[in-house]
Design a protein around this motif. Structure first.
Motif, PDB file in Angstrom:
ATOM      1  N   UNK A  69      19.340  64.343  57.472  1.00  0.00           N
ATOM      2  CA  UNK A  69      20.668  63.745  57.487  1.00  0.00           C
ATOM      3  C   UNK A  69      21.334  63.903  56.122  1.00  0.00           C
ATOM      4  N   UNK A  70      22.632  64.206  56.139  1.00  0.00           N
ATOM      5  CA  UNK A  70      23.385  64.404  54.899  1.00  0.00           C
ATOM      6  C   UNK A  70      23.949  63.094  54.352  1.00  0.00           C
ATOM      7  N   UNK A  71      24.258  62.164  55.243  1.00  0.00           N
ATOM      8  CA  UNK A  71      24.797  60.863  54.838  1.00  0.00           C
ATOM      9  C   UNK A  71      24.041  59.781  55.603  1.00  0.00           C
ATOM     10  N   UNK A  72      23.487  58.830  54.880  1.00  0.00           N
ATOM     11  CA  UNK A  72      22.783  57.706  55.498  1.00  0.00           C
ATOM     12  C   UNK A  72      23.533  56.441  55.102  1.00  0.00           C
ATOM     13  N   UNK A  73      24.202  55.839  56.073  1.00  0.00           N
ATOM     14  CA  UNK A  73      25.048  54.671  55.835  1.00  0.00           C
ATOM     15  C   UNK A  73      24.326  53.402  56.242  1.00  0.00           C
ATOM     16  N   UNK A  74      24.411  52.370  55.420  1.00  0.00           N
ATOM     17  CA  UNK A  74      23.842  51.087  55.816  1.00  0.00           C
ATOM     18  C   UNK A  74      24.911  50.238  56.490  1.00  0.00           C
ATOM     19  N   UNK A  75      24.495  49.493  57.508  1.00  0.00           N
ATOM     20  CA  UNK A  75      25.389  48.608  58.248  1.00  0.00           C
ATOM     21  C   UNK A  75      24.929  47.179  58.041  1.00  0.00           C
TER      22      UNK A  75
END
Length: 321
Positions: free
Chosen positions: A112-118
């Motif tokens: 994955x290129x972008x790992x976003x936290x929610x």
């Protein structure tokens, strides 16, 4: 190599503890890393502390703004100076748990290129903040062409190729969550519950939150300008109906002398004013899009951007400063 970018503002009670926790996590991972602290014009001992950390820890770089430029600019500054193959941005008040760093890196290593936290919840968040936050995300997603994930935070990992694209976006009024959401690339997310701050209080006052919210709406959509044009059209239609009513009153003898003329003139010119404002809004919207100077396109494979590309001749490494 992993770069960890942390903006700090009046965090003298948190920064040393935060540094110790991040260092423990990175040593367990046995990966090369750097921690970049960006002091956003703090008025306490934050600047002194991050420079002490830089003096004793070769993994630390301390950057200090001449004045307060804001959280989003501080994050961007740290990204500009980051050298890592992946960059993790996170706040230094411990509400972005360092224990999640290995999970971010694991997702990155999966491709994955972008790992976003929610953020699913915040321990010290009040009822009003929860309601206004959910309402805000509903509004911005209803008017924006780029989806902003509800609960999304500025705690994320970005691969170098995604970061190189992000750094081409140089507008001053920045809403990083919106920019990152529209980058594309392979993205995934990790949910977490934000703990209470380790020390101190939130630096996001109501005024700052309102400004931040407005930046998010204005930088992600020109629909509010277009709405004024539609309101003008509706007003013109309503004015036309009013004129018909006035003429009926005149014909049936129900009108007071002078009332019909004034009402018709107000309806005509009021509708014209609103329509003209709407048309001006459309032009302002297009000017706004052009002055942001965003790139016309970007490639999913960063290796395709080579010296034959005139953009990369102008900016030696593809990252305008």
């Amino acid at each position: 190599m992993i770069s960890i970018v942390t903006p700090v503002y009046n965090e003298e009670g948190n920064v040393v503890y935060f540094h110790d926790e991040v260092t423990k996590v990175m040593k367990e991972l046995a990966m090369d890393y750097e921690i970049i602290y960006v002091n956003d014009g703090s008025r306490d001992r934050t600047d002194e502390l991050i420079h002490q950390l830089a003096d004793r820890d070769p993994h630390v770089r301390a950057l200090t703004f001449a004045r307060n430029f804001g959280h989003q600019i501080a994050i961007t500054c740290g990204m500009d100076f980051a050298k890592g193959d992946a960059v993790i941005t996170m706040d230094g008040d411990m509400q972005h748990p360092p224990a999640l760093i290995p999970k971010l890196i694991e997702k990155w290593q999966e491709g994955y290129d972008i790992v976003q936290t929610i953020r699913t919840a915040t321990e010290d968040a009040g009822f009003l903040k929860k309601i206004t936050s959910s309402g805000y995300y509903a509004v911005i997603n209803s008017i924006s062409t780029t989806r902003v994930v509800p609960g999304g935070s500025d705690f994320r990992l970005m691969d170098r190729k995604a970061l190189n694209t992000f750094l081409k976006f140089r507008e001053h009024s920045r809403f990083i969550r919106g920019i990152v959401g529209g980058l594309g690339f392979r993205q995934t997310s990790i949910e977490f519950e934000a703990p209470a701050r380790h020390a101190g209080v939130s630096k996001f006052s109501m005024k700052k939150m309102i400004h931040f919210a407005m930046d998010g709406i204005i930088t992600n959509s020109t629909i509010p300008l277009r709405i004024s044009f539609y309101i003008g059209l509706l007003s013109a239609f309503a004015g036309f109906l009013l004129i018909l009513h006035v003429l009926y009153c005149v014909i049936t003898g129900q009108a007071v002398p002078g009332w019909a003329t004034m009402t018709i003139l107000i309806s005509i010119f009021g509708s014209l004013n609103l329509m003209c404002l709407g048309i001006l809004g459309e032009y302002i919207g297009h000017v706004f899009e052009e002055t942001r100077n965003r790139p016309l396109y970007w490639l999913s494979d960063d290796s395709a951007a080579h010296e034959d590309n005139p953009y990369y001749k102008t900016h030696s490494n593809g990252n305008p400063r």
